[in-house]
Design a protein around this motif. Structure first.
Motif, short mmCIF file in Angstrom:
data_model
loop_
_atom_site.label_atom_id
_atom_site.label_comp_id
_atom_site.label_asym_id
_atom_site.label_seq_id
_atom_site.Cartn_x
_atom_site.Cartn_y
_atom_site.Cartn_z
N GLN A 187 0.89 -1.16 -0.09
CA GLN A 187 -0.01 -0.06 -0.18
C GLN A 187 0.96 1.22 0.13
N ALA A 188 0.75 2.35 -0.71
CA ALA A 188 1.11 3.49 -1.05
C ALA A 188 1.17 4.59 0.30
N THR A 189 2.03 5.05 0.44
CA THR A 189 2.07 6.07 1.70
C THR A 189 2.44 7.54 1.23
N ILE A 190 2.31 8.56 2.09
CA ILE A 190 2.92 9.60 1.65
C ILE A 190 4.53 9.54 1.03
N HIS A 191 5.34 8.65 1.84
CA HIS A 191 6.55 8.55 1.50
C HIS A 191 6.71 8.19 -0.12
N ASP A 192 5.76 7.73 -0.71
CA ASP A 192 5.94 7.29 -1.90
C ASP A 192 5.53 8.53 -3.09
N LEU A 193 5.53 9.71 -2.56
CA LEU A 193 4.89 10.68 -3.36
C LEU A 193 6.05 11.12 -4.43
N ASN A 194 7.48 11.10 -3.93
CA ASN A 194 8.38 11.53 -5.28
C ASN A 194 8.32 10.27 -6.17
N ALA A 195 8.24 8.86 -5.83
CA ALA A 195 8.19 7.78 -6.73
C ALA A 195 6.96 7.91 -7.81
N LEU A 196 5.78 8.49 -7.31
CA LEU A 196 4.78 8.72 -7.87
C LEU A 196 5.01 9.70 -8.96
N GLU A 197 5.46 10.78 -8.37
CA GLU A 197 5.81 11.88 -9.35
C GLU A 197 6.64 11.49 -10.71
N LYS A 198 7.70 10.82 -10.13
CA LYS A 198 8.70 10.18 -11.10
C LYS A 198 8.09 9.33 -12.27
N VAL A 199 7.09 8.78 -11.87
CA VAL A 199 6.60 7.62 -13.16
C VAL A 199 5.43 8.58 -13.98
N GLY A 200 4.84 9.04 -13.06
CA GLY A 200 3.52 10.21 -13.65
C GLY A 200 2.82 9.52 -14.66
N ASP A 201 2.75 10.02 -15.89
CA ASP A 201 1.75 9.53 -16.86
C ASP A 201 2.43 8.53 -17.69
N ALA A 202 3.48 7.95 -17.49
CA ALA A 202 3.95 6.69 -17.84
C ALA A 202 3.03 5.71 -17.32
#
Length: 143
Positions: free
Chosen positions: A9-24
């Motif tokens: 499960q994602a947490t707020i600590h995954d925010l940078n990784a989510l931004e990095k993968v973005g629209d891919a």
């Protein structure tokens, strides 16, 4: 050498990784303020598939209540990066978010997809989903 994919499960600590993968992986680039809101909302859920620290798949959903029904999970999106598809990652993500929803008291879950999206249908059936006998028509409202 085969990659080991971790699902969690994602947490707020995954925010940078989510931004990095973005629209891919997501439909659009991540909006930081909306991602923070989502990750801090106890009714919204995001499960990630990770290859090391790289986000390669996700399943998102929201559980909701209604005055005359038990809690239910709406699986909003499931996505896996193209190079990681056909490895069972999407199916595993769906199973994990549904398993988690049951711990929250959800008695059912549902997800919709286009009739032309046979890959999604295969994923959902592989995760234990059963197609509804009565198809529905989707109506959209927008600004």
């Amino acid at each position: 050498m085969e990659n080991t994919i971790d699902i969690r499960q994602a947490t707020i600590h995954d925010l940078n990784a989510l931004e990095k993968v973005g629209d891919a992986l997501f439909d659009y680039s991540i909006k930081r303020d909306r991602a923070i809101e989502f990750l801090n909302d106890s009714r919204h859920h995001l499960f990630l598939a990770l290859d090391g620290s790289k986000v390669v798949g996700m399943a998102s959903g929201v559980h909701y209540v209604h005055p005359d029904k038990d809690p239910s999970l709406f699986i909003n999106e499931v996505s896996v990066l193209e190079e990681y598809q056909k490895q069972g990652i999407g199916k595993t993500l769906v199973k994990e978010i549904w398993t988690y929803a049951k711990t929250l008291g959800c008695k059912d879950a549902w997800v919709g997809t286009e009739t032309s999206n046979t890959a999604a249908q295969k994923c959902y059936m592989g995760a234990g989903g059963v197609p509804d006998d009565d198809p529905f028509i989707l109506f959209e409202f927008s600004e």
